[in-house]
Design an enzyme around this catalytic site. Sequence first.
Site, PDB file in Angstrom:
ATOM      1  N   TYR A 271       0.833  -1.205   0.000  1.00  0.00           N
ATOM      2  CA  TYR A 271       0.000   0.000   0.000  1.00  0.00           C
ATOM      3  C   TYR A 271       0.869   1.257   0.000  1.00  0.00           C
ATOM      4  O   TYR A 271       2.060   1.214   0.348  1.00  0.00           O
ATOM      5  CB  TYR A 271      -0.931  -0.013   1.216  1.00  0.00           C
TER       6      TYR A 271
ATOM      7  N   TYR B 277      -8.882   6.379  -9.447  1.00  0.00           N
ATOM      8  CA  TYR B 277      -8.805   6.148  -8.008  1.00  0.00           C
ATOM      9  C   TYR B 277      -8.401   4.719  -7.672  1.00  0.00           C
ATOM     10  O   TYR B 277      -8.283   4.353  -6.492  1.00  0.00           O
ATOM     11  CB  TYR B 277     -10.139   6.499  -7.337  1.00  0.00           C
ATOM     12  N   GLY B 278      -8.185   3.891  -8.689  1.00  0.00           N
ATOM     13  CA  GLY B 278      -7.780   2.507  -8.467  1.00  0.00           C
ATOM     14  C   GLY B 278      -7.069   1.969  -9.695  1.00  0.00           C
ATOM     15  O   GLY B 278      -7.062   2.604 -10.763  1.00  0.00           O
TER      16      GLY B 278
ATOM     17  N   ASN C  43     -15.358   3.722   0.952  1.00  0.00           N
ATOM     18  CA  ASN C  43     -15.922   3.651  -0.396  1.00  0.00           C
ATOM     19  C   ASN C  43     -17.020   4.670  -0.674  1.00  0.00           C
ATOM     20  O   ASN C  43     -16.929   5.402  -1.672  1.00  0.00           O
ATOM     21  CB  ASN C  43     -16.396   2.227  -0.676  1.00  0.00           C
TER      22      ASN C  43
ATOM     23  N   LYS D 205     -19.267  -7.197   0.233  1.00  0.00           N
ATOM     24  CA  LYS D 205     -18.155  -7.033   1.159  1.00  0.00           C
ATOM     25  C   LYS D 205     -18.040  -8.188   2.139  1.00  0.00           C
ATOM     26  O   LYS D 205     -19.023  -8.847   2.492  1.00  0.00           O
ATOM     27  CB  LYS D 205     -18.331  -5.737   1.967  1.00  0.00           C
TER      28      LYS D 205
ATOM     29  N   ARG E 264     -17.451  -6.060 -16.204  1.00  0.00           N
ATOM     30  CA  ARG E 264     -16.732  -7.041 -17.010  1.00  0.00           C
ATOM     31  C   ARG E 264     -17.360  -8.436 -16.986  1.00  0.00           C
ATOM     32  O   ARG E 264     -16.866  -9.337 -17.655  1.00  0.00           O
ATOM     33  CB  ARG E 264     -15.278  -7.125 -16.540  1.00  0.00           C
TER      34      ARG E 264
END
Length: 329
Positions: free
Chosen positions: A54, A240-241, A126, A323, A175
């Site tokens: 990270y 952002y990712g 999130n 989650k 996807r």
Amino acid sequence: MISRNVTLAEFGKPESVVRMQPAEATAPQAGEIRLRTKFAPVNPADINIMEGTYGSLPTLPAAIGNEAAGIVESMGEGVTEFVPGDLVLPVSARGLWQEYLTVPAAQCVKLPPGIDLAQAAMLRVNPATAWIMLTNFRGLSPGDWVVQNAANSAVGLSVMQLARTEGWRVLNLVRRADAAAQCRALGAEYVLREDDPAWKEQAAEMMGSQRAKLALNAVGGESALRVASLLEDEGIHVTYGAMSRQKVSVPNRFLIFQNLTFTGFWLSRWMRQASVEKISLLYELLAQHVLTGSLQLPIAQTFPVEEITAAVTAAQLSQRSGKILLSWL
């Protein structure tokens, strides 16, 4: 009082390095509160911290966990804004996966009575990322378009639900067929499969003569360019990712002929720069959306903290339906 904490002694394979470690609970000092944690989600950032990959890492050994929600147990001297029994969201601290968590009162937001604590525990990262990206980069009016990839991610599902409350339309790229179904189950009207050869024609049919003002990218690579291709001139593209772990290589035409802006967003940086008042207002707003039901994130499975190894293993599966949560019940 013994607290069941999740700790990390070394970086490596998450299921091999993370542990539930009993420890003596810390009494709150002046300006602090002690809360009893009830729920905490396992996020990709938590997995990356365990791996040591990270962008910001703790000094080991350390308690870990970026999100949690709980109930106030006691307060230190000078704390007047909380009382025992209040529902609380810690918003500016690390190491939150502790059964009895002592944190500065100024780093906590009081949650409304009756809120679902499992849902509240997922607010810090999130939904906050979704709301800030929707509101900080481009002024949007009712009817305006936003386009995003990874629409079935927790951020993506938050984007589509929060945008709906403001009258903004979201074109959602996914996807997999099950991901598309998940988006539609939460009320998404405009959902496309990226791997469909006709996706661009379908997007044009949905959007008509309009183009998106804002594109949100969590994937990178070709997927990042797909959402960029749906932007209007001078549109904003926010990364952002990087789920695909592929870089964003921007074609010259996006810069020369459309004057698109490519930028990034990292919640941790925003949190460091925002005022306490601004942070509190953000989470109070999001909590109200949870309370009214306009923001709900799917939960795939809840594990007792003693099963932390199984929880982080499940959190790394790519085709989850929601989650993974830890519980201290």
